[in-house]
Structures are given as structure tokens and as C-alpha cells.
Design a protein around this motif. Structure first.
Motif, mmCIF file in Angstrom:
data_model
loop_
_atom_site.group_PDB
_atom_site.id
_atom_site.type_symbol
_atom_site.label_atom_id
_atom_site.label_comp_id
_atom_site.label_asym_id
_atom_site.label_seq_id
_atom_site.Cartn_x
_atom_site.Cartn_y
_atom_site.Cartn_z
ATOM 1 N N GLY A 219 -6.196 -3.535 11.480
ATOM 2 C CA GLY A 219 -7.253 -4.283 10.809
ATOM 3 C C GLY A 219 -7.800 -3.574 9.592
ATOM 4 N N TRP A 220 -7.710 -2.241 9.597
ATOM 5 C CA TRP A 220 -8.265 -1.461 8.488
ATOM 6 C C TRP A 220 -7.519 -1.709 7.170
ATOM 7 C CZ3 TRP A 220 -11.671 1.553 11.619
ATOM 8 C CH2 TRP A 220 -12.753 2.099 10.926
ATOM 9 N N TYR A 221 -6.275 -2.142 7.258
ATOM 10 C CA TYR A 221 -5.568 -2.470 6.020
ATOM 11 C C TYR A 221 -6.219 -3.666 5.330
ATOM 12 C CZ TYR A 221 -1.927 0.800 7.426
ATOM 13 O OH TYR A 221 -1.244 1.941 7.788
ATOM 14 N N GLY A 222 -6.788 -4.569 6.117
ATOM 15 C CA GLY A 222 -7.579 -5.645 5.535
ATOM 16 C C GLY A 222 -8.964 -5.175 5.154
ATOM 17 N N PHE A 223 -9.527 -4.305 5.977
ATOM 18 C CA PHE A 223 -10.866 -3.761 5.734
ATOM 19 C C PHE A 223 -10.923 -3.078 4.368
ATOM 20 C CE2 PHE A 223 -14.608 -1.178 6.510
ATOM 21 C CZ PHE A 223 -15.343 -1.900 7.444
ATOM 22 N N ASN A 224 -9.933 -2.241 4.093
ATOM 23 C CA ASN A 224 -9.914 -1.499 2.831
ATOM 24 C C ASN A 224 -9.207 -2.249 1.710
ATOM 25 O OD1 ASN A 224 -11.238 0.561 4.108
ATOM 26 N ND2 ASN A 224 -9.562 2.031 4.035
ATOM 27 N N GLY A 225 -8.194 -3.029 2.063
ATOM 28 C CA GLY A 225 -7.332 -3.583 1.022
ATOM 29 C C GLY A 225 -7.640 -4.984 0.563
ATOM 30 N N ALA A 226 -8.509 -5.698 1.270
ATOM 31 C CA ALA A 226 -8.703 -7.119 0.950
ATOM 32 C C ALA A 226 -9.271 -7.344 -0.447
ATOM 33 C CB ALA A 226 -9.618 -7.768 1.989
ATOM 34 N N ALA A 227 -10.050 -6.392 -0.948
ATOM 35 C CA ALA A 227 -10.691 -6.571 -2.253
ATOM 36 C C ALA A 227 -9.859 -6.013 -3.405
ATOM 37 C CB ALA A 227 -12.070 -5.917 -2.250
ATOM 38 N N ALA A 228 -8.619 -5.617 -3.140
ATOM 39 C CA ALA A 228 -7.753 -5.104 -4.207
ATOM 40 C C ALA A 228 -7.501 -6.191 -5.246
ATOM 41 C CB ALA A 228 -6.432 -4.618 -3.625
ATOM 42 N N THR A 229 -7.364 -5.778 -6.493
ATOM 43 C CA THR A 229 -7.198 -6.744 -7.587
ATOM 44 C C THR A 229 -5.817 -6.699 -8.219
ATOM 45 O OG1 THR A 229 -8.148 -5.115 -9.117
ATOM 46 C CG2 THR A 229 -9.656 -6.731 -8.129
ATOM 47 N N SER A 230 -4.940 -5.820 -7.723
ATOM 48 C CA SER A 230 -3.573 -5.773 -8.244
ATOM 49 C C SER A 230 -2.654 -5.239 -7.155
ATOM 50 C CB SER A 230 -3.486 -4.871 -9.481
ATOM 51 O OG SER A 230 -3.680 -3.509 -9.127
ATOM 52 N N VAL A 231 -1.364 -5.501 -7.334
ATOM 53 C CA VAL A 231 -0.388 -5.013 -6.367
ATOM 54 C C VAL A 231 -0.386 -3.489 -6.341
ATOM 55 C CG1 VAL A 231 2.062 -4.915 -5.788
ATOM 56 C CG2 VAL A 231 1.057 -7.061 -6.584
ATOM 57 N N GLU A 232 -0.505 -2.886 -7.513
ATOM 58 C CA GLU A 232 -0.506 -1.424 -7.590
ATOM 59 C C GLU A 232 -1.701 -0.838 -6.850
ATOM 60 O OE1 GLU A 232 1.860 -3.214 -10.684
ATOM 61 O OE2 GLU A 232 -0.273 -3.441 -10.197
ATOM 62 N N GLN A 233 -2.861 -1.424 -7.066
ATOM 63 C CA GLN A 233 -4.054 -0.924 -6.380
ATOM 64 C C GLN A 233 -3.946 -1.137 -4.871
ATOM 65 O OE1 GLN A 233 -7.887 -2.987 -6.780
ATOM 66 N NE2 GLN A 233 -8.853 -1.016 -7.240
ATOM 67 N N LEU A 234 -3.420 -2.284 -4.473
ATOM 68 C CA LEU A 234 -3.255 -2.562 -3.050
ATOM 69 C C LEU A 234 -2.306 -1.555 -2.404
ATOM 70 C CD1 LEU A 234 -3.829 -4.396 -0.620
ATOM 71 C CD2 LEU A 234 -1.918 -5.845 -1.354
ATOM 72 N N GLY A 235 -1.218 -1.243 -3.089
ATOM 73 C CA GLY A 235 -0.275 -0.261 -2.555
ATOM 74 C C GLY A 235 -0.903 1.109 -2.408
ATOM 75 N N SER A 236 -1.698 1.516 -3.394
ATOM 76 C CA SER A 236 -2.365 2.812 -3.327
ATOM 77 C C SER A 236 -3.376 2.849 -2.187
ATOM 78 C CB SER A 236 -3.065 3.109 -4.660
ATOM 79 O OG SER A 236 -3.773 4.332 -4.598
ATOM 80 N N ILE A 237 -4.107 1.755 -2.004
ATOM 81 C CA ILE A 237 -5.084 1.684 -0.914
ATOM 82 C C ILE A 237 -4.380 1.764 0.441
ATOM 83 C CG2 ILE A 237 -6.714 0.141 0.256
ATOM 84 C CD1 ILE A 237 -7.585 -0.815 -2.544
ATOM 85 N N PHE A 238 -3.260 1.062 0.579
ATOM 86 C CA PHE A 238 -2.506 1.138 1.826
ATOM 87 C C PHE A 238 -2.038 2.570 2.089
ATOM 88 C CE2 PHE A 238 -0.999 -2.993 3.818
ATOM 89 C CZ PHE A 238 -2.121 -3.705 3.418
ATOM 90 N N LEU A 239 -1.631 3.265 1.034
ATOM 91 C CA LEU A 239 -1.161 4.645 1.202
ATOM 92 C C LEU A 239 -2.289 5.550 1.691
ATOM 93 C CD1 LEU A 239 1.189 6.661 -1.063
ATOM 94 C CD2 LEU A 239 -0.985 7.671 -0.402
ATOM 95 N N THR A 240 -3.421 5.519 1.011
ATOM 96 C CA THR A 240 -4.524 6.401 1.412
ATOM 97 C C THR A 240 -5.065 6.021 2.786
ATOM 98 O OG1 THR A 240 -6.109 4.990 0.203
ATOM 99 C CG2 THR A 240 -5.194 6.884 -0.970
ATOM 100 N N THR A 241 -5.030 4.721 3.108
ATOM 101 C CA THR A 241 -5.510 4.260 4.413
ATOM 102 C C THR A 241 -4.556 4.657 5.530
ATOM 103 O OG1 THR A 241 -6.616 2.387 3.332
ATOM 104 C CG2 THR A 241 -6.267 2.207 5.698
#
Length: 581
Positions: A219-241
Motif C-alpha cells: 500500500g505504501w507504493y500508493g501512499f508515497n507514489g500516488a501524487a507523482a507527476t511524471s513517470v521518472e518521479q514515480l520510478g524514483s519514489i518507488f525506488l526510495t520506498t
């Protein structure tokens, strides 16, 4: 034209992902329920499930009425959103997606408190303070951070809620657990009232707790990643998460292995959550190196937090909510000011102290953090004090001992299908002159009451030549014991895996750093009934098979058997032992 089409498509795609992320955050409620239920005792499981269900449902009602507008309503001098009822008066133009997204975050804040106050809180009291958190405490400080309030205007950064959600929930949990007091038996006191020992209360189902952790991590991938505004940012958030909780868990495992002699299971599960909490604020502005350091500190901090509450503050937190959410929420907020870097996709302005940004961002983070702490401490303390003075916070001693499932919800057991007892009520013995003395102590009963009780009549023992031999032994010696029994002619046995301890009280096991008084170790229980073999032969064969010379070899019990009846044929005694058609 092509760029316009792609822009529309991207907007639609991220709009859908935004709602999928909200659904993942909602699914985290199941994770919190499983963690809390697994880390506590079975007699309170139904109560815990009910609380985790109701904090979302009650939170939804209060968020509709007031919470959402306080959070995202028109900003009023940077402190609060303007109350309104646009969800009713202007539904066609209402921001439905934003409402759902912020609602699931709001519910998370309330559910964090439940774990630290588990097993002794009145259900009514829980419903009240859960409603207050969702309606007022969380929306106001979240407006400061995400609703255009003064912290947002200042440049405070908390991408997904280390401060706004986890720290607030953790502080509320800390204050609530302190005001509530520890569970009965958690701390041993001397005659002067000084605490001399911390007693462990092992969770009844760590498998359930582990399932909850995996659900939360997903669920935390949605918690942290849902507000991402680009594919690159989403990928980086998934990595750090992913990196932060993984590192936190490994560090915690190694540390507890060194400190306690064995890697602690429940603490490692807590460490995974601690790493997730810590990375929540800086997940969009830090890089892999930052995530590693943040996770490593979180893995140590969660162990320190559990120790601090148990041995210094003497506050009973059954699931480690304070160590996970409060302490690592604080750490994640501070870490943003240390590890923010413009190399993270989508971050062009924020730079932390360790990446050459000086103390500017760190100072903003500290100011915002202490402001939110002050708000939370004042409001939740007032809330708990009012509840305590009116309906009361804590159940009675008798209710706590019996379990909240029964007293608060009329639930005989959350695991009724696994019980050998009939919990439907059809086998309840009614009190009568033969079953009720009228007083709890036998010595205090009158002679009439004592005479009304059923007398215990002892029959003289009979030597029938039939014996039951019960053997308790180590699991590792079972195969050797079985072969020894076969060798002397034992033709039938009943084998059960049991838990138990002898006078040594087990081997000094620890749970979450606290020593368990009487460790119940896994054993095998073998029962044989003999009539045509010398009992001494069977006993000696068992003793030789099990002997190692070390504590824990086991024990052998021999009983005289008065009568044996084979149900299928009606044969009795020695004839019943023969399995011949």
C-alpha cells in the motif's frame, strides 16, 4: 496537436493512477488491522478488527461534514480551511478524486493510535477520539502543510506524511498510552511501587502480523507514489520506498541478533514499517544513497524506541506504534532537510544540508515539525482528558482480563471455528445450588454454601494390569522414541505436538527485547496404553531413547487405567487393546 493529445492522455493516466493510489492507501487499513491483531492477544482480536473498520467509517462521516473543508477549503490566514458544504451544494463541480485521496490519508492517522492503546481501551472512547482526530486535529495541521497554509507558504516539505500523518498519529498514540496506563501485568513492581521488571506479552499470531506488514508495504507504493507527476518521479519514489525499508529491516535484524543473540522477528517487522515511515516525507526529493542512510537510522531507531518506552518511560505500547510512527515520523521530517537533492526527478529547488544546501531547508523542517508537535500535544491531550473525565478511557480490570471481544462486543472468540468448545451458548451451565457458592473465596463461604457445593469423592485405586504411559520429549527425539516403542512391542500410540516448560521456565527467550518469564517450548507428547507388556520395559526403552544428559530431555508419567472400551465392538479391557477383526 500531438503534444496537446499527449498532454490530455497523460492527465487522464495520472488521474487514474491517483485514484489507484488512493485505493492502495485504503487497503493499508487491512494491513494495520492484521499487524495490530497479530501483535496482541487472541482475546482482543475482534475488538481490534472492529476498531480498524470503524476508524475509516467514522472518519469518512466526519471528513464529509467538516474535515475536508478544514483541510482543503479556502485558506484563512494560513491557519485553517474555510468550512463549507460544497460536497452537498456543488457536487457537479466538486473535486471527488481529491476528497477520496485525502480521506484515506486521514483514516491512517486515526488508526495509528489504536495499536498503542490496544487491549484496554473502551470501544466508545476509541470511537470518540477517532472522530475528533479525523474531524479536527488532522485536517488543521494537514492544511498547514498541504492545503496552502503557513507551512506550505514557508517551504516546509512533507511529500506524503512523515510529519502530517505518522508523527501526529504517533504522538497521539504516545499520549494516549501514557494516560491509559499499561496492561495488567506488563510491569512488575516492588512494594514501594517501583518498576523492577518488564514482562513480555507475545503476540498471538506473528504470521498475521507479517501479512499485515506486507500489505502495508504494498500500500505504501500508493501512499508515497500516488501524487507523482511524471513517470521518472514515480520510478524514483518507488525506488526510495523500496530501499529504505529493506535497509531498515536488515540493520534491525543484525542489531537484534548481536544484542539478544537471535534475530527478533517482531522487531524486524516493525523495522520494515519504520523505514517506510521515515522515507515518506523525503521520498520524492532524495536519492538512493539518502534512502539507504534514512533506512539504516530507522532500523536502529525502532529498536531504541521500543527499549525507551519499556525501560525508561515505562509506557506500554503493544505493537510498537510510537517507535515506528512517532520517532520515525520525526526522523523522516528531519531527514528531508538533510538528504534532499536536485538530482531527484521533479525536484529543482530543495537541497538538504548534506548536499550543499546549508541549514535553510533543515530550519524550515524543524520549525514545521515542532509546530505540528505542539498542536498535536495540546489538542489530543485535551481530547483524552475530556473523554477520561466523562465516559472513561479504560475498561475495568475484569473486562481487560476476560478480553475485549467478550465484554465490548459479546463475541465469545474471534476464532470460534477453531475452538473445540461450543461457543454458541447451548452448553452454558446455569448457576444453581450445586454450582454457585455465592462468594468468590471458598473460605469466606458459610457452611450452608459449602454443603451445597458438589463434594469431591475419591475412589480407591485399582490395579487392573493396564497402564497409560505419557511421554513428554523434545521434537528432535521423536523418531528415535517411535522406533524404540516399536522395538519393545508397543502397537499403538497417540502423538500430539504441544507447548510447555518445566521448572527451569524454558530457556530465557525474549520478545521485542523483553524477557519472557515462562517460555513455552515446542514438545512432543506421546501416549501409549499397555496391558500385555511390562510397564518397566516400556519406560526403560523410552528413557534410553530420550536421554541426552541435558535439561529438557523430558518426563515420563505412568497412570493406572481402570477400564478400556472399544467403541466399535464393545470389547473391554485387554481385549479392547487388540486390533483384530
Amino acid at each position: 496537436m500531438t503534444d496537446e493529445i499527449l498532454s490530455v492522455i497523460n492527465g487522464q493516466v495520472y488521474g487514474v493512477w491517483f485514484l489507484i493510489g488512493a485505493a492502495l492507501v485504503f487497503w493499508m487499513q487491512a494491513g494495520f488491522a492484521m499487524v495490530e491483531a497479530g501483535f496482541t492477544r487472541a482475546k482482543n482480536t475482534g475488538n481490534i478488527i472492529m476498531k480498524n473498520l470503524m476508524d475509516f467509517c467514522i472518519g469518512t462521516c466526519t471528513f464529509i461534514l467538516i474535515g475536508f473543508s478544514l483541510l482543503l477549503g479556502e485558506d484563512m490566514i494560513g491557519l485553517i480551511g474555510k468550512p463549507g458544504f460544497d460536497i452537498f451544494t456543488s457536487y457537479a463541480n466538486f473535486d471527488w478524486s481529491n476528497f477520496v485521496f485525502n480521506l484515506v490519508f486521514c483514516a491512517t492517522t486515526a488508526t495509528i493510535v489504536s495499536g498503542a492503546m490496544a487491549e484496554r481501551t473502551k470501544f466508545l472512547s476509541y470511537c470518540i477520539y477517532s472522530a475528533v482526530i479525523s474531524a479536527f486535529i488532522y485536517p488543521v495541521e494537514a492544511h498547514w502543510i498541504w492545503g496552502g497554509g503557513w507551512l506550505a507558504q514557508m517551504g516546509f516539505h512533507d511529500f506524503a506524511g512523515s510529519c502530517a500523518i505518522h508523527m501526529v498519529g504517533g504522538i497521539s498514540a504516545l499520549i494516549g498510552a501514557k494516560m491509559l496506563g499499561p496492561r495488567i501485568g506488563k510491569f512488575t513492581k516492588d512494594k514501594k511501587g517501583n518498576i523492577t521488571k518488564v514482562n513480555a506479552f507475545p503476540g498471538h499470531n506473528l504470521a498475521l502480523g507479517a501479512l499485515g506488514v506486507f500489505i502495508l508495504w504494498l500500500g505504501w507504493y500508493g501512499f508515497n507514489g500516488a501524487a507523482a507527476t511524471s513517470v521518472e518521479q514515480l520510478g524514483s519514489i518507488f525506488l526510495t520506498t523500496t530501499v529504505a525499508p529493506a535497509v531498515a529491516t536488515v540493520v534491525c535484524m543484525i542489531f537484534t541478533w548481536i544484542k539478544y543473540g537471535k534475530p527478533d522477528v517482531s522487531m524486524s517487522l516493525n523495522a520494515s514499517l519504520a523505514g517506510l515511515v521515515a522515507i515518506t516525507a523525503p521520498c520524492d526529493v532524495t536519492d538512493c544513497f539518502g534512502a539507504i542512510i534514512i533506512g539504516a537510522v530507522a532500523g536502529l531507531l525502532v529498536v531504541f524506541g521500543v527499549w525507551l518506552l519499556d525501560y525508561v518511560l515505562c509506557i506500554d505500547d503493544p505493537v510498537g506504534a510510537v517507535a515506528v510512527h512517532c520517532m520515525n515520523g520525526i526522523w523522516g521530517t528531519i531527514a528531508t532537510g538533510l538528504f534532499a537533492t536536485t538530482s531527484a526527478p521533479g525536484n529543482d529547488t530543495l537541497t538538504g544540508l548534506f548536499y550543499g544546501g546549508g541549514f535553510t531547508l533543515l530550519g524550515k523542517q524543524l520549525l514545521g515539525m515542532f509546530s505540528v508537535i505542539a498542536w498535536t500535544v495540546v489538542t489530543i491531550t485535551i481530547t483524552f482528558m475530556i473523554i477520561k473525565a466523562t465516559v472513561g478511557l479504560r475498561v475495568s480490570e475484569e473486562e481487560e482480563i476476560e478480553g475485549l471481544d467478550s465484554c465490548e462486543h459479546g463475541l465469545a472468540s474471534a476464532y470460534a471455528g477453531f475452538s473445540l468448545m461450543d461457543v454458541s451458548g447451548s452448553m452454558i451451565m446455569e448457576e444453581n445450588e450445586n454450582t454457585q457458592l455465592g462468594v468468590s473465596e471458598y473460605e469466606a463461604a458459610s457452611e450452608v454454601q459449602k454443603n451445597a457445593a458438589v463434594k469431591v469423592v475419591r475412589q480407591p485405586a485399582m490395579d487392573t494390569g493396564m497402564y497409560k504411559v505419557v511421554i513428554l520429549a523434545k521434537l528432535s527425539r521423536y523418531d528415535k522414541l517411535r522406533k524404540a516403542m516399536n522395538a519393545v512391542g508397543v502397537t499403538g500410540m497417540t502423538v500430539t505436538q504441544v507447548m510447555g516448560c518445566g521448572i527451569q521456565k524454558g530457556s530465557g527467550e525474549r520478545y521485542r527485547g523483553a524477557e519472557v518469564d515462562a517460555t513455552l517450548l515446542p514438545k512432543v507428547k506421546v501416549e501409549v496404553v499397555i496391558g500385555n507388556l511390562p510397564v518397566d520395559t516400556v519406560v526403560e526403552a523410552a528413557r534410553e531413547a530420550l536421554y541426552t544428559g541435558h535439561i529438557g530431555d523430558g518426563k515420563i508419567f505412568v497412570y493406572s487405567v481402570d477400564k478400556i472400551i472399544k467403541i466399535r465392538t464393545g470389547e473391554e479391557d485387554l481385549a479392547a487393546l487388540k486390533d483384530v477383526e
